[in-house]
Design an enzyme around this catalytic site. Structure first.
Site, short mmCIF file in Angstrom:
data_model
loop_
_atom_site.label_atom_id
_atom_site.label_comp_id
_atom_site.label_asym_id
_atom_site.label_seq_id
_atom_site.Cartn_x
_atom_site.Cartn_y
_atom_site.Cartn_z
N CYS A 62 0.80 -1.21 0.08
CA CYS A 62 0.02 -0.06 -0.17
C CYS A 62 0.86 1.25 0.16
O CYS A 62 1.86 1.41 0.61
CB CYS A 62 -0.84 -0.10 1.12
SG CYS A 62 -2.20 -1.16 1.03
N HIS A 63 0.41 2.22 -0.68
CA HIS A 63 1.30 3.47 -0.75
C HIS A 63 0.73 4.60 0.45
O HIS A 63 -0.24 4.34 0.68
CB HIS A 63 0.98 4.22 -1.97
CG HIS A 63 1.36 3.48 -3.31
ND1 HIS A 63 1.01 2.47 -4.12
CD2 HIS A 63 2.60 3.74 -4.13
CE1 HIS A 63 1.65 2.23 -5.04
NE2 HIS A 63 2.67 2.92 -5.09
N MET A 97 -8.07 -0.29 0.79
CA MET A 97 -7.30 -1.07 1.82
C MET A 97 -7.38 -0.20 3.01
O MET A 97 -7.50 -0.77 4.12
CB MET A 97 -5.96 -1.23 1.34
CG MET A 97 -5.74 -2.24 0.25
SD MET A 97 -6.70 -3.71 0.56
CE MET A 97 -5.65 -4.25 2.30
N GLU A 98 -7.52 1.21 3.13
CA GLU A 98 -7.43 1.82 4.23
C GLU A 98 -8.77 1.85 5.01
O GLU A 98 -9.01 1.73 6.16
CB GLU A 98 -7.41 3.43 3.73
CG GLU A 98 -5.79 3.87 3.66
CD GLU A 98 -5.41 3.38 2.42
OE1 GLU A 98 -4.09 3.23 2.16
OE2 GLU A 98 -6.02 2.61 1.37
N ASP A 112 -11.12 -6.73 21.83
CA ASP A 112 -10.14 -6.44 23.03
C ASP A 112 -10.64 -6.21 24.17
O ASP A 112 -10.25 -6.58 25.29
CB ASP A 112 -8.93 -5.91 22.52
CG ASP A 112 -7.76 -5.40 23.63
OD1 ASP A 112 -7.25 -6.43 24.08
OD2 ASP A 112 -7.62 -4.32 24.10
#
Length: 319
Positions: A62-63, A97-98, A112
């Protein structure tokens, strides 16, 4: 990493979601902010924003990109929490992707913070809902192929002292965009010769597009803008500005180009530089988006499908 230097900046958006499954009582406590570690939802929102901004540190190919907006929304059912994330940027590559990383980080954070209460929790359905932006969004659909001609203006090429590369690059690019190149000519840097061909292609043959290369500099024989400008019915200064702006990011010499663009009758005319680098930059700057002009030339609106009811050949015969 993939080379994206030739791409243009455009608005890129993506929306992704992830689902956390848990016991109903766990979902109730998460929604109420009643967890031993505190309120999970604002922490998950921050985690999503951080993940979106740092995706390139997590996913090797990824850039790094300037993330300019991240929205995070939560929805609840009896035994599920759905996180939906939207990401925006104005850049050369997309943000899917972000968005996916952000959605995943959000549900992981909730997991969590609630894991001590519920060992049945599972994470699933991390999906991309939509993405927009990039050249694929600016592709134009036509009922039949647009018809084009390419003109190379060069004394040395016309005399056989040099071989043409720029014109051939244009021909290949137009063909890759789905256009039919009906003619290709090499002529000297002569105003009258240029005018005759422009008039032939636009008025007689009624082609949809004419692309020239050469004669846009400031040497004594660079006369293409003068020859073409007086033939135009409408100027398209934004096209020429886009060509120079794109080129200027890659070479400071782009500011010396006098490329112009406009319309004669129903024919779009682009005058590009003579160098191969200048031609490549110009083509990358304006295609395929410049073909949107035909929606307006043929009387359609910006939101209508190009040539959805009209063939290019049918419309180009209108005087």
């Amino acid at each position: 990493m993939r080379d994206i230097t030739a791409k243009i900046h455009s608005l890129r958006t993506a929306t992704a979601q992830a689902v956390l499954r848990a016991l109903p009582e766990t979902v109730t406590r998460i929604k109420a902010g009643d967890l031993p570690k505190g309120d999970a939802l604002p922490v998950a929102k921050v985690a999503a924003i951080q993940a979106a901004k740092n995706t390139s540190l997590l996913i090797p190919y990824c850039h790094p990109i300037p993330v300019e907006s991240v929205t995070v929304d939560f929805s609840f059912m009896d035994s599920t929490i759905t996180v939906q994330v939207g990401v925006k940027t104005i850049y050369k590559t997309g943000v899917e992707m972000e968005a996916l990383s952000a959605a995943a980080a959000a549900v992981l954070t909730i997991y969590d913070m609630a894991k001590m209460l519920d060992e049945t929790m599972t994470i699933g359905d991390i999906v991309l809902l939509e993405k927009q932006g990039g050249k694929s969004d600016f592709k134009q659909a036509f009922a039949s192929s647009l018809r084009a001609a390419v003109i190379v203006m060069s004394d040395s090429i016309a005399e056989g002292k040099k071989s043409d590369r720029s014109g051939q690059m244009i021909v290949e690019r137009l063909q890759s965009e789905g256009l039919v190149v009906e003619d290709y000519q090499v002529i000297p840097d002569d105003v009258e010769a240029i005018r005759r061909l422009i008039l032939k292609y636009s008025d007689e043959e009624q082609l949809d597009l004419i692309v020239t290369t050469g004669g846009t500099g400031v040497s004594p024989r660079d006369q293409t803008p003068e020859a073409v400008e007086r033939l135009l019915d409408q100027h398209l200064p934004g096209v020429a500005e886009a060509i120079r702006a794109y080129g200027q990011e890659r070479t400071p010499y782009s500011m010396l180009s006098r490329s112009l663009a406009g319309v004669r009758k129903r024919t779009l005319i682009l005058t590009l530089p003579g160098s191969t680098g200048g031609v490549e930059d110009a083509l990358n700057a304006v295609f395929p988006a410049v073909l949107h002009a035909y929606k307006m030339l043929w009387g359609g609106g910006h939101g209508e499908a190009a040539s959805s009811t009209q063939e290019p050949s049918e419309v180009s015969t209108v005087q």
